[in-house]
Scaffold this motif. Structure first.
Motif, PDB file in Angstrom:
ATOM      1  N   UNK A   1      34.959 -56.186  38.915  1.00  0.00           N
ATOM      2  CA  UNK A   1      34.285 -56.556  40.154  1.00  0.00           C
ATOM      3  C   UNK A   1      33.184 -55.555  40.512  1.00  0.00           C
ATOM      4  N   UNK A   2      32.180 -56.052  41.207  1.00  0.00           N
ATOM      5  CA  UNK A   2      31.055 -55.177  41.587  1.00  0.00           C
ATOM      6  C   UNK A   2      30.791 -55.274  43.080  1.00  0.00           C
ATOM      7  N   UNK A   3      30.091 -54.284  43.566  1.00  0.00           N
ATOM      8  CA  UNK A   3      29.801 -54.176  44.990  1.00  0.00           C
ATOM      9  C   UNK A   3      28.413 -54.761  45.292  1.00  0.00           C
ATOM     10  N   UNK A   4      28.308 -55.411  46.418  1.00  0.00           N
ATOM     11  CA  UNK A   4      26.978 -55.718  46.946  1.00  0.00           C
ATOM     12  C   UNK A   4      26.449 -57.107  46.655  1.00  0.00           C
ATOM     13  N   UNK A   5      27.201 -57.952  45.935  1.00  0.00           N
ATOM     14  CA  UNK A   5      26.659 -59.280  45.599  1.00  0.00           C
ATOM     15  C   UNK A   5      27.594 -60.403  46.052  1.00  0.00           C
ATOM     16  N   UNK A   6      28.294 -60.158  47.152  1.00  0.00           N
ATOM     17  CA  UNK A   6      29.057 -61.249  47.737  1.00  0.00           C
ATOM     18  C   UNK A   6      30.527 -61.302  47.371  1.00  0.00           C
ATOM     19  N   UNK A   7      31.030 -60.311  46.657  1.00  0.00           N
ATOM     20  CA  UNK A   7      32.481 -60.178  46.496  1.00  0.00           C
ATOM     21  C   UNK A   7      32.879 -59.065  47.461  1.00  0.00           C
ATOM     22  N   UNK A   8      33.577 -59.438  48.533  1.00  0.00           N
ATOM     23  CA  UNK A   8      33.867 -58.452  49.588  1.00  0.00           C
ATOM     24  C   UNK A   8      35.202 -57.757  49.374  1.00  0.00           C
TER      25      UNK A   8
ATOM     26  N   UNK B   1      29.743 -66.696  50.170  1.00  0.00           N
ATOM     27  CA  UNK B   1      28.537 -67.284  49.580  1.00  0.00           C
ATOM     28  C   UNK B   1      28.628 -67.436  48.076  1.00  0.00           C
ATOM     29  N   UNK B   2      27.599 -68.069  47.515  1.00  0.00           N
ATOM     30  CA  UNK B   2      27.562 -68.306  46.069  1.00  0.00           C
ATOM     31  C   UNK B   2      26.427 -67.500  45.455  1.00  0.00           C
ATOM     32  N   UNK B   3      26.548 -67.165  44.181  1.00  0.00           N
ATOM     33  CA  UNK B   3      25.418 -66.556  43.495  1.00  0.00           C
ATOM     34  C   UNK B   3      24.251 -67.550  43.506  1.00  0.00           C
TER      35      UNK B   3
END
Ligand code: DGJ
Length: 752
Positions: free
Chosen positions: A80-87, A58-60
């Protein structure tokens, strides 16, 4: 200038002599990684990053509709961060006061500074003040005119008041870029950091191998290389220390890379606790590398206004194989990590009593051993474990830092005077971080241990781990051990640490902060090391953890050398020191000649071979020299003279691995070359004798092609190019484990 910012495109470029690191603020504010590799000039690498609309990526919200190809799941990230669509692996996983875990970071501002940032309470590379700005450590020597710059980038979460500052230190001359970050809670509610790794590096390529250094007690840092394949390959320690089992130094390299060719990316965590390094090939064949404190068992609470600093990672790049990459780290650590005065002062040749007598000794035994050592030319006598409390075996006495008068009637002061009276320096062993259950300290303060309530602890050597996060524990240790250091004239201290952490629970932390205990332990160790080494800067400090169980860059910031392994077998040491050399300088490797048959393996090796291998380290002896015959004693005298003669070349020269000590089964060879190519020392150990053996021509490195050289004072002269591209002819050496050294010296007009 090494750091540039192009305002229009919002591109950051970090240049070292041979490498470039680039990143860009995207139209949506995310900090994207563009490139790390060979130096590229005046080019924005942003053309490499193109979004393709992929299902389930998905996209932001801001990009949706206008740019469906823009996805944090596929775009390369800088943190990178967790929880916003970067798996893929996230560096940062938060837990906000409402329980949500997401964080989406966007660019706020940046600063470019001269000099090197420092990290409160944590070891890190440093640079001298002066031409380049940042404050270097007190009392450290000038590191020359190396140019160092810092980039600080401020990011913030899109929804909540969390700020992340990314730090980059650029050491141009060493092709090194350091990374760290600081996370601050700018809101009014407490948050948790469930994971706060130090760095992320996304490669827009798939063809990399991961080289790591695994091992076990008495066999540390064995080289292992594997292709990075889909999914995650991790290198990690959950032991509370950096460990024998894996080392916090890894290399990512092109599949064709070897000692002399190919692109190599090194990453070294300047940290001595549990760590995680992960290399992940994603489904669209990009590689994400992340490194930092291991998230298992970690949870750090940030109250409003509080910050957390992640340990530093030192990245370095070589387009010319592992050899150059290792030399980058060696020079960098010697100039910009190690602070001890002994990085520049020649270290004494020592004799350590441990393998000769272990716990069974009396003062007179030590004095008589020291007297024999003196007679052989040894300069420093080290009394290892067994001198304090009821320390007659490994199950008692740890924590009681008062001298055992039954063993040492003259006390530390008296013994130190006797050893100095022989004309020797004097050193002692300590293990501050531990306590035996059978000790006065434990009987008085059982609550000072890390210990899970209501549970019998895991024990090793009958010892438990002190909670180094407690200030009163550190104060006790500083007082007690400080009194010993004040009583005698102590020139050397070996700081040991003989178990992994378990049952980690601290009596001074509330429930919601128990996930901090393991990192607070490491911070406490660093604080105590800082206190000791700055109060006693003339002492030569050597770190140890059952040999090489805590051989990492964090420790080298405090202590210039680390006991490489409890395995003193010369042949096994070839592999251990070989593996260690990929990430650490020879001057940091504690290495001794021990008795034959070897205590750990039962193997017999010639005295010359044992010495040649130990000389490729800090060099010392660890055996009962009184039991040696006149011939061997004379050999020791000669070896010490040799070592002293070659000391500058060995400790400050360029180190080359000439063979693969693990794969090559016939012989192992390595070399030290003067940086100005005026001389080199080539060391060779044969592994097995062969009948009618093929001729070996060993190609040396680091000479001048047009220089004229002489080998071992022989009359013949050779062109540097001949020795480098044709080689040196190795004579046949009868028998296994024989050794030979070649001193190659440039001859002047006058000599010809
Ligand atoms: C482990 C170390 O690695 C050894 O060299 C020795 O100091 C022992 N501990 C003493 O207990």
């Amino acid at each position: 200038m090494a750091i540039f910012f192009q305002e229009k495109e919002k591109v950051f470029t970090l240049h070292t002599r041979h490498s470039t690191w680039q990143m860009q603020v995207s139209p949506y504010g995310h900090l994207l990684h563009l490139y790390y590799g060979r130096r590229v000039e005046k080019t924005s690498m942003s053309y490499l990053v193109r979004g393709i609309n992929r299902g389930f990526s998905g996209s932001p919200y801001a990009a949706f509709g206008e740019d469906r190809g823009y996805s944090l799941d596929t775009y390369p990230q800088e943190y990178s961060t967790f929880g916003v669509g970067d798996y893929r692996t996230g560096c940062l996983q938060l837990e906000h006061s409402d329980g949500s875990q997401a964080a989406e970071l966007v660019y706020v501002s940046h600063r470019i500074l001269s000099g090197k940032y420092s990290l409160p309470g944590l070891p890190a590379l440093w640079a001298e003040p002066g031409g380049d700005g940042a404050a270097g450590p007190e009392g450290s020597k000038k590191a020359g005119s190396d140019s160092v710059q810092t980039l600080e980038i401020v990011l913030r979460d899109t929804a909540l008041p969390i700020e992340v500052r990314l730090y980059y230190g650029v050491f141009e001359e060493y092709d090194a870029i350091t990374r760290s970050c600081r996370i601050t809670n700018r809101g009014g509610d407490g948050v948790y950091l469930n994971q706060a790794l130090s760095m992320c590096l996304d490669f827009l390529r798939e063809d990399l191998d991961l080289v790591s250094f695994y091992g076990r007690h008495t066999m540390e840092r064995m080289v292992e290389r594997r292709r990075i394949s889909h999914g995650r390959q991790v290198v990690e320690s959950r032991r509370g220390s950096s460990s024998h089992q894996q080392n916090p130094f890894v290399i990512l390299c092109a599949s064709e890379a070897n000692e002399e060719y190919g692109e190599c990316f090194g990453a070294a965590l300047v940290y001595s606790g549990s760590f995680l390094a992960s290399a992940e090939l994603d489904p669209i064949n990009q590689i994400r590398f992340t490194m930092g404190i291991h998230p298992d068992g970690f949870r750090w609470r940030l109250e409003p206004g509080e910050s957390f600093t992640a340990p530093e990672v030192v990245c370095s790049f070589s387009a010319s194989g592992f050899g150059v990459l290792s030399q980058n780290y060696h020079r960098l650590y010697q100039k910009h990590l190690i602070r001890s005065k002994y990085k520049d002062v020649q270290r004494p040749v020592l004799l350590n009593h441990w393998e000769a007598m272990e716990f069974s000794f009396q003062e007179e035994d030590l004095v008589s051993l020291a007297a024999s050592a003196k007679d052989l030319g040894i300069q420093l006598f080290v009394m290892d474990d067994g001198w304090f409390g009821e320390r007659n075996q490994d199950t008692s006495g740890l924590g009681d830092w008062q001298v055992n008068r039954e063993k040492l009637p003259s006390g530390i002061g008296g013994l130190s005077r006797r050893i100095h009276g022989l004309g020797l320096q004097f050193g002692i062993w300590i293990e501050p971080e531990m306590v035996n259950e059978d000790s006065n300290l434990y009987r008085t303060h059982p609550e000072w241990c890390l210990r899970a309530p209501g549970r019998l602890p895991n024990v090793e050597r009958g010892q438990l781990v002190l909670d180094m996060g407690r200030p009163e524990v550190r104060d006790y240790l500083f007082r007690q051990i400080g009194a010993v250091l004040d009583e005698g004239e102590i020139n050397y201290v070996k700081w040991d640490m003989n178990r992994s952490l378990s049952d980690v629970w601290s009596g001074i932390l509330p429930r919601e902060r128990q996930g901090e205990a393991s990192h607070r332990y490491v911070l406490g160790v660093y604080e105590l090391m800082e206190r000791f080494t700055s109060t006693y800067p003339d002492i030569l400090w050597e770190s140890c953890s059952g040999g090489g169980g805590r051989f990492d860059a964090g420790i080298l910031y405090y202590m210039p050398q680390i006991w490489c392994s409890d395995n003193t077998d010369a042949v096994e040491r070839l592999q251990i020191q070989y593996g260690t050399s990929f990430g650490y300088p020879v001057s940091a490797m504690g290495s001794h000649v021990s008795a034959c048959p070897n205590l750990q393996t039962g193997r017999r090796t010639p005295m010359e071979t044992r010495a040649l291998i130990a000389m490729s380290g800090t060099f010392g002896y660890e055996l009962d020299v009184r039991k040696l015959g006149e011939k061997e004693q004379e050999q020791i005298r000669e070896q010490i003279r040799e070592f002293q003669r070659f000391y500058p070349l060995i400790h400050h020269g360029d180190y080359y691995r000439l063979t693969d000590a693990v794969k090559d089964s016939v012989f192992t060879a390595w070399e030290f070359a003067a940086p100005d190519a005026s001389e080199a020392l080539i060391c060779v150990v044969t592994l097995r004798a062969r009948s009618n053996a093929p001729q070996i021509r060993l190609r040396v490195k680091g000479l001048k092609e047009n220089g004229i050289y002489q080998i071992n004072e022989e009359a013949a002269h050779y062109q540097g190019s001949a020795l480098m591209y044709g080689g040196i002819l190795l004579p046949a050496l009868p028998g296994d484990y024989q050794s030979i050294a070649f001193w190659v010296r440039q001859v002047t007009e006058k000599d010809r």
